[in-house]
Design a protein around this motif. Structure first.
Motif, PDB file in Angstrom:
ATOM      1  N   THR A 271       0.874  -1.067   0.009  1.00 17.53           N
ATOM      2  CA  THR A 271       0.072  -0.056  -0.123  1.00 17.53           C
ATOM      3  C   THR A 271       0.783   1.289  -0.221  1.00 17.53           C
ATOM      4  N   PHE A 272       1.975   1.339   0.874  1.00 19.31           N
ATOM      5  CA  PHE A 272       2.888   2.465   0.841  1.00 19.31           C
ATOM      6  C   PHE A 272       3.499   2.554  -0.456  1.00 19.31           C
ATOM      7  N   LYS A 273       4.274   1.551  -0.913  1.00 17.76           N
ATOM      8  CA  LYS A 273       4.944   1.637  -2.165  1.00 17.76           C
ATOM      9  C   LYS A 273       4.204   2.318  -3.264  1.00 17.76           C
ATOM     10  N   SER A 274       2.870   1.711  -3.718  1.00 16.37           N
ATOM     11  CA  SER A 274       2.083   1.947  -4.464  1.00 16.37           C
ATOM     12  C   SER A 274       1.527   3.415  -4.398  1.00 16.37           C
ATOM     13  N   PHE A 275       1.276   3.917  -3.105  1.00 21.91           N
ATOM     14  CA  PHE A 275       1.004   5.212  -3.119  1.00 21.91           C
ATOM     15  C   PHE A 275       2.032   6.028  -3.405  1.00 21.91           C
ATOM     16  N   LEU A 276       3.231   5.774  -2.696  1.00 24.11           N
ATOM     17  CA  LEU A 276       4.271   6.845  -3.243  1.00 24.11           C
ATOM     18  C   LEU A 276       4.550   6.849  -4.629  1.00 24.11           C
ATOM     19  N   LYS A 277       4.268   5.804  -5.436  1.00 20.22           N
ATOM     20  CA  LYS A 277       4.621   5.642  -6.902  1.00 20.22           C
ATOM     21  C   LYS A 277       3.248   6.689  -7.584  1.00 20.22           C
ATOM     22  N   ASN A 278       2.324   6.754  -7.011  1.00 18.54           N
ATOM     23  CA  ASN A 278       1.217   7.737  -7.477  1.00 18.54           C
ATOM     24  C   ASN A 278       0.568   7.398  -8.786  1.00 18.54           C
ATOM     25  N   PRO A 279      -0.042   6.357  -9.057  1.00 16.93           N
ATOM     26  CA  PRO A 279      -0.259   5.640 -10.351  1.00 16.93           C
ATOM     27  C   PRO A 279      -1.739   6.609 -10.541  1.00 16.93           C
ATOM     28  N   SER A 280      -1.857   6.534 -11.861  1.00 14.84           N
ATOM     29  CA  SER A 280      -3.014   7.363 -12.368  1.00 14.84           C
ATOM     30  C   SER A 280      -4.424   6.567 -11.833  1.00 14.84           C
TER      31      SER A 280
ATOM     32  N   GLY B  79     -12.151  12.901  -0.898  1.00 14.84           N
ATOM     33  CA  GLY B  79     -12.481  13.880  -1.979  1.00 14.84           C
ATOM     34  C   GLY B  79     -11.949  13.429  -3.421  1.00 14.84           C
ATOM     35  N   LEU B  80     -11.286  12.361  -3.543  1.00 13.33           N
ATOM     36  CA  LEU B  80     -10.993  11.881  -4.986  1.00 13.33           C
ATOM     37  C   LEU B  80     -12.042  10.867  -5.513  1.00 13.33           C
ATOM     38  N   GLU B  81     -11.977  10.611  -6.895  1.00 15.09           N
ATOM     39  CA  GLU B  81     -13.090  10.056  -7.473  1.00 15.09           C
ATOM     40  C   GLU B  81     -12.565   8.328  -7.266  1.00 15.09           C
ATOM     41  N   ALA B  82     -13.508   7.769  -6.947  1.00 15.25           N
ATOM     42  CA  ALA B  82     -13.172   6.082  -6.954  1.00 15.25           C
ATOM     43  C   ALA B  82     -14.621   5.579  -7.695  1.00 15.25           C
ATOM     44  N   GLN B  83     -14.356   4.212  -7.892  1.00 18.58           N
ATOM     45  CA  GLN B  83     -15.247   3.475  -8.788  1.00 18.58           C
ATOM     46  C   GLN B  83     -15.561   2.024  -7.930  1.00 18.58           C
ATOM     47  N   ILE B  84     -16.737   1.855  -8.201  1.00 20.65           N
ATOM     48  CA  ILE B  84     -17.088   0.414  -7.615  1.00 20.65           C
ATOM     49  C   ILE B  84     -17.698  -0.368  -8.777  1.00 20.65           C
ATOM     50  N   ASN B  85     -17.519  -1.507  -9.071  1.00 18.57           N
ATOM     51  CA  ASN B  85     -18.019  -2.299 -10.211  1.00 18.57           C
ATOM     52  C   ASN B  85     -18.679  -3.629  -8.959  1.00 18.57           C
ATOM     53  N   PHE B  86     -20.032  -3.484  -8.921  1.00 18.62           N
ATOM     54  CA  PHE B  86     -20.731  -4.456  -8.112  1.00 18.62           C
ATOM     55  C   PHE B  86     -20.871  -5.751  -8.776  1.00 18.62           C
ATOM     56  N   ASP B  87     -20.792  -5.729  -9.980  1.00 14.12           N
ATOM     57  CA  ASP B  87     -20.842  -7.093 -10.539  1.00 14.12           C
ATOM     58  C   ASP B  87     -19.587  -7.914 -10.683  1.00 14.12           C
ATOM     59  N   THR B  88     -18.583  -7.346 -10.502  1.00 14.54           N
ATOM     60  CA  THR B  88     -17.163  -7.954 -10.657  1.00 14.54           C
ATOM     61  C   THR B  88     -16.520  -7.904  -9.176  1.00 14.54           C
TER      62      THR B  88
ATOM     63  N   PHE C 175     -12.786  -2.536  -6.921  1.00 18.33           N
ATOM     64  CA  PHE C 175     -12.975  -1.306  -6.213  1.00 18.33           C
ATOM     65  C   PHE C 175     -11.549  -0.591  -6.741  1.00 18.33           C
ATOM     66  N   SER C 176     -11.659   0.774  -7.177  1.00 21.30           N
ATOM     67  CA  SER C 176     -10.341   1.789  -7.633  1.00 21.30           C
ATOM     68  C   SER C 176     -10.454   2.937  -7.354  1.00 21.30           C
ATOM     69  N   ILE C 177      -9.251   3.735  -7.305  1.00 22.01           N
ATOM     70  CA  ILE C 177      -9.466   4.966  -7.280  1.00 22.01           C
ATOM     71  C   ILE C 177      -8.901   5.589  -8.587  1.00 22.01           C
ATOM     72  N   THR C 178      -9.846   6.447  -9.248  1.00 23.64           N
ATOM     73  CA  THR C 178      -9.588   6.552 -10.543  1.00 23.64           C
ATOM     74  C   THR C 178      -9.084   7.781 -11.107  1.00 23.64           C
ATOM     75  N   GLU C 179      -8.216   8.286  -9.982  1.00 17.84           N
ATOM     76  CA  GLU C 179      -7.432   9.325 -10.513  1.00 17.84           C
ATOM     77  C   GLU C 179      -6.221   9.385  -9.661  1.00 17.84           C
ATOM     78  N   PRO C 180      -4.860  10.248  -9.723  1.00 10.54           N
ATOM     79  CA  PRO C 180      -3.834  10.214  -9.232  1.00 10.54           C
ATOM     80  C   PRO C 180      -4.176  10.599  -7.727  1.00 10.54           C
TER      81      PRO C 180
END
Length: 345
Positions: free
Chosen positions: A145-154, A323-332, A335-340
């Motif tokens: 989690t920490f390593k991914s956060f510091l990479k700041n993916p889109s 305050g950042l945009e997230a997306q939930i796919n209830f079918d699959t 869960f994702s954060i969809t912006e940096p």
């Protein structure tokens, strides 16, 4: 990068965790700085909320400090409100030179301050619970989690952990290198209601902290201060958000859990949010009972619910950005954060 930690520092018996946490931060190429009051002990900090606030203000005024990591959660963060929100310099720094701030539990109050001021903060790991984990290394999910956060993916896809861990009962020096009791994850994410894809900005926190701000159940003066400084978001702020909630180590009974949910329901929050995501209860206590309560309380609003995510008091935990945009796919059940997660300098 520099790291700041605030809130209650542990009693002296937790000093052995200090070195562990510092070394873990250094392994992430972070350089820890402890604020002037942070190591003065719980008794001092309990009696001096102004000192705790001064540490936070000092960190925001220091341009070399980029990341702020809470030591632990606490239970009376509301006492910092007058010292922070009446300070024009602090307000200026938050709005103009934001930091990366992470913590959970009663740190919810700090997060709502920052949300009110327009700064993205992160409901996630803290120093004692995560970086100073007593095992021979940080929990793997937390490290990732920490390593991914510091990479700041889109886009940050947040997947369920393959295991969950019980809370420790021994935090002494003798517990160093002792592994937590672990269990294979049997449930994964569970859709209690909902279908298709839902998107919205994240807003929420620890359910007990939200309830205390509304009702002053723990400290009667908390409700008055929360109202004075308008910390709890108005109903318009909840419109089209994804509400995230989780319960503390106090493991509220199902009846109290329902009472806390009803406090949100009375405000109309479940009717206006796009969906609710709910963190795994610590030690999976009342796991099934909470599900039934959630479905029953939200039945009139038919709010979509994704249950059993790895944030909050249960181990391991991820990071959720306010305050950042997230997306939930209830079918699959994804869960994702969809912006940096943050804007690089």
């Amino acid at each position: 990068m520099s790291v700041f930690q605030t809130e209650y520092w542990a009693r002296i018996f937790s000093n052995h965790q200090l070195d562990m946490g510092v070394e873990r931060l250094k392994s992430l190429d972070l350089h820890p700085i402890f604020m002037p009051n942070a190591l003065k002990g719980m008794a001092y900090l309990k009696e001096n909320p102004k000192a705790r606030a001064e540490d936070l203000k000092t960190a925001f005024a220091d341009a070399t400090i980029k990341v702020l990591i809470c030591a632990i959660g606490g239970e009376d963060t509301f006492r910092l409100l007058p010292y922070l929100l009446n300070d024009e310099a602090f307000l200026h720094h938050v709005k103009n030179t934001p930091k990366l701030f992470t913590g959970f539990s009663d740190t919810t109050v700090n997060h709502l301050i920052f949300y009110k001021l327009g700064m993205t903060s992160y409901y996630g790991p803290n120093f004692l619970n995560d970086l100073a984990e007593l095992d021979h290394e940080m929990l793997p999910y937390t490290t990732q989690t920490f390593k991914s956060f510091l990479k700041n993916p889109s886009i940050t896809k947040i997947s369920p952990s393959e295991v969950w861990y019980e809370e420790r009962t021994d935090f002494s020096e003798e517990a160093i290198n002792m592994s937590r009791t672990r269990h294979p994850e049997q449930h994964g994410y569970e859709a209690l209601r909902g279908m298709g894809t839902v998107s919205g900005q994240l807003l929420g926190g620890c359910l007990e902290s939200l309830y205390d701000l509304l009702k002053g159940a723990r400290y009667p003066e908390e409700k008055a201060l929360a109202q004075k400084y308008k910390i709890f978001p108005k109903i318009a702020e909840w419109q089209d958000k994804i509400l995230f909630i989780e319960t503390s180590e106090e493991t509220a009974t199902p009846d109290h859990f329902e009472q806390m949910l009803e406090a949100l329901n009375d405000l109309g929050i479940f009717e206006v949010v796009k969906a609710i995501i709910v963190g795994k209860p610590q030690n999976e206590r009342y796991y099934q009972e909470y599900k039934k309560v959630l479905v029953r309380v939200t039945e009139p609003a038919q709010t979509p619910i994704l249950y059993n995510l790895n944030f909050g008091h249960a181990y391991p935990r991820t990071i959720l950005p306010y305050g950042l945009e997230a997306q939930i796919n209830f079918d699959t059940l994804e869960f994702s954060i969809t912006e940096p997660l943050f804007q690089p300098e």
